[in-house]
Design an enzyme around this catalytic site. Structure first.
Site, PDB file in Angstrom:
ATOM      1  N   ASP A  40     -53.125  17.050   8.335  1.00  0.00           N
ATOM      2  CA  ASP A  40     -53.726  17.048   6.994  1.00  0.00           C
ATOM      3  C   ASP A  40     -53.140  16.055   5.998  1.00  0.00           C
ATOM      4  OD1 ASP A  40     -54.480  19.382   8.274  1.00  0.00           O
ATOM      5  OD2 ASP A  40     -53.540  20.721   6.817  1.00  0.00           O
ATOM      6  N   GLU A 240     -58.924  26.938   5.504  1.00  0.00           N
ATOM      7  CA  GLU A 240     -57.707  26.203   5.167  1.00  0.00           C
ATOM      8  C   GLU A 240     -58.003  25.113   4.138  1.00  0.00           C
ATOM      9  OE1 GLU A 240     -54.930  26.286   9.035  1.00  0.00           O
ATOM     10  OE2 GLU A 240     -56.435  24.723   9.138  1.00  0.00           O
TER      11      GLU A 240
END
Ligand SMILES: *[C@@H]1O[C@H](CO)[C@@H](O)[C@H](O)[C@H]1NC(C)=O
Ligand SMILES: *[C@@H]1O[C@H](CO)[C@@H](O)[C@H](O)[C@H]1NC(C)=O
Ligand SMILES: *[C@@H]1O[C@H](CO)[C@@H](O)[C@H](O)[C@H]1NC(C)=O
Ligand SMILES: *[C@@H]1O[C@H](CO)[C@@H](O)[C@H](O)[C@H]1NC(C)=O
Ligand SMILES: *[C@@H]1O[C@H](CO)[C@@H](O)[C@H](O)[C@H]1NC(C)=O
Ligand SMILES: *[C@@H]1O[C@H](CO)[C@@H](O)[C@H](O)[C@H]1NC(C)=O
Ligand SMILES: *[C@@H]1O[C@H](CO)[C@@H](O)[C@H](O)[C@H]1NC(C)=O
Length: 529
Positions: A40, A240
């Site tokens: 990420d 998420e």
């Protein structure tokens, strides 16, 4: 994993890796770390003329582990310079007791946190602490095995080095009531300043139960739980990496909530995906518009319809809204055939809202500064493009392509890119007039043996514009294609791993011809070599 191909190319000729950016599949105008695992994007902030890109990073391996914050900087969102690791897993390499998961960063201009010193504006990062073992922290707080909590670090040198707030961390110890038992799935704080209420806002996720928890704070250290959001729409996997931000729509301001889910991505994909909601936010609660949520969970607003766009994060510190996604997928991310790194970031995308087909819709465009690395335009056009193919020659592996056309009697029309001279390897990007869908066909795109689901064809809905024209903008790099359809209301991102010789392109029209075909193609220069 070292492939035979890599060995035969002499990649490992030197005992220390001959690090350069010409290895097989190395992205030429997308950010990828020199070596090791990345996931990420996190802590994206524009500050003092620099775009900071922090990211989930394993300093000790090419798969997920030892999670730390890697760091890269850019002054144009185009050329990136990798920097030393910003937050190194505590206890690395022998005995990791705290990992630094995804989070965000803000410039605390008013020194609300009190971390300012020597006249410097503190940059403050909120991130998830993951504790693999139960322990008592320096703050005296006790955490359980596998606990996730929200912590703070600050920087007084414009984001180069960071100090964890050990006296107080974690600043949010446990999930809000009544969800305390979700402490192993409580993460990904996205923080921003809300001018109307003069408060800091945090959106965090209770990943396993498809809920977001929103919080407010005056000083970035003391947080009050404000509201929950969800579950809505796609809930196929964990929720998420939320982001919440305002965008103009016509003459009003709307708020957009973006989140990743894994697995449970768009129809036809396997693994990770990204959905969004449009609604209103009053400083405590995000309420999605009625036409942004669907009965049951039958559908979703997909930010990207491809398999390789996840954990999208947006920049703090800019007037415009710019987002970057992780251009990979948990389904096969740790097995992709790249070495000695794994994963790249998407092209930064400028976001806006527009009403399309009567519905408020997120619009994405490649950031404008990509033009600074593009060569001259090669254009061709056809009043009528007959059924069949038209070779475009060896056009290269890094391209910015604009393709527009109108329906006639073809069933589908498009472009083949990254084809080997014999066209046995090829990636096909086109439009199906019957289904009104963009498609990306990577079934023959190159190496795909690392995962049984990889060699697939992906679809994304796109209505022609009011005058019947279909417009596709396609960014091609050594190991990816990103398709922006229409005005940017539909995007589809997919990785590909073609042979080095796959430099050829060709237009195709099946079942009949198409009208008013125009193709503009620019080579994109490498940002590395
Ligand atoms: C860069 O890598 C390529 C192969 O991946 C290799 O042929 C070349 O020698 C390397 N260059 C340098 C300067 O290390
Ligand atoms: C973490 O880093 C250490 C030290 O480099 C390494 O030995 C270990 O394999 C890494 N763990 C993972 C899961 O990559
Ligand atoms: C790892 O570090 C923790 C915290 O400092 C300590 O309690 C533990 O004994 C260490 N474990 C090993 C194997 O060194
Ligand atoms: C920020 O606040 C702290 C604590 O009150 C103070 O010591 C510091 O001088 C302030 N820094 C700036 C730049 O205002
Ligand atoms: C809808 O919800 C069901 C049950 O929670 C889940 O199994 C399914 O994957 C969900 N579908 C989507 C598209 O999220
Ligand atoms: C185009 O879409 C139609 C309708 O869904 C489908 O029957 C057809 O197979 C598609 N054509 C291609 C080339 O994908
Ligand atoms: C498609 O239209 C063109 C131009 O009118 C015509 O020449 C061609 O025969 C048509 N093809 C099919 C398959 O109908």
């Amino acid at each position: 994993m070292v492939t035979l191909k890599a060995l035969s190319l002499g990649l490992l000729a030197s005992p220390t890796f001959a690090i350069n950016y010409t290895q097989p599949y190395r992205p030429q105008f997308h950010f990828s770390p020199t070596k090791n695992w990345m996931n990420d994007p996190a802590g994206l902030i524009y500050h003092n003329g620099n775009y900071h890109l922090y990211f989930q990073y394993n300093p000790g391996g090419i798969e997920w582990g030892n999670m730390s914050w890697g760091h890269a900087t850019s002054d144009d969102l185009t050329h990136w310079q990798e920097q030393p690791v910003a937050l190194l897993a505590r206890g690395f390499p022998d005995n990791v007791t705290e990992m630094f998961f995804t989070g965000s960063a803000v410039a605390d201009e008013q020194n609300t946190s009190g971390f300012g010193a020597g006249g410097k504006t503190p940059l403050v990062a909120l991130y998830t602490s993951y504790y693999p073992i139960a322990q008592t922290l320096p703050s005296g707080k006790e955490v359980k095995t596998n606990q996730q909590s929200q912590s703070l670090a600050y920087s007084l040198d414009d984001g180069t080095t960071w100090t964890t707030y050990d006296a107080g961390n974690p600043v949010i110890h446990n999930p809000p009531s009544p969800y305390e038992e979700e402490y192993q799935n409580f993460r990904d704080p996205f923080v921003f300043w809300h001018a109307e209420t003069r408060k800091w806002i945090m959106v965090s996720t209770l990943a396993g139960i498809h809920k977001l928890a929103l919080w407010t704070s005056d000083n970035l250290k003391d947080w009050s739980h404000a509201s929950f959001f969800g579950p809505f729409n796609a809930v196929g996997g964990v929720w998420e990496c939320p982001n919440l931000f305002p965008l103009d729509l016509d003459s009003s301001t709307k708020w957009v909530m973006v989140m990743g889910l894994n697995p449970g991505g768009p129809p036809g994909t396997v693994g990770s995906g990204t959905q969004y909601f449009i609604g209103d936010f009053d400083g405590t609660t995000f309420v999605p518009d009625e036409d942004s949520v669907y009965e049951g969970n039958k559908s979703a607003n997909w930010m990207d319809w491809g398999p390789d766009f996840y954990a999208a994060a947006s920049y703090n510190g800019l007037d415009e809204r710019m987002a970057v996604g992780w251009m990979n997928n948990w389904q096969y991310g740790e097995k992709i055939p790249t070495y000695p790194w794994r994963s790249a970031m998407s092209t930064p995308r400028q976001l806006s809202l527009k009403t399309i087909g009567g519905k408020p819709t997120l619009i994405q465009r490649p950031h404008a500064q990509i033009q600074s690395i593009e060569g001259k335009d090669h254009s061709s056009s056809w009043k009528f493009f007959e059924e069949g193919t038209q070779d475009l020659g060896s056009v290269g592996k890094t391209l910015d392509i604009e393709l527009s056309f109108s329906a006639s009697n073809a069933t589908d029309f498009g472009i083949i890119v990254q084809a080997t001279p014999d066209f046995k390897e090829q990636t096909k990007i086109g439009y199906n007039f019957t289904s009104q869908m963009i498609f990306v066909d990577r079934r023959n795109s190159g190496e795909s043996s690392f995962d049984g689901t990889f060699a697939s064809i992906y679809h994304a809905p796109l209505a022609p514009s009011y005058d019947g024209t279909v417009h596709l903008r396609i960014l091609v790099d050594w190991s990816s294609v990103e398709v922006f359809g229409g005005q940017g209301e539909t995007t589809l991102t997919a990785q590909i791993f073609p042979d080095r010789s796959a430099t050829f392109a060709r237009l195709f029209s099946n079942g009949g011809g198409v009208e008013d075909v125009k193709v503009d193609m620019k080579r994109v220069s490498s940002i590395w070599n």
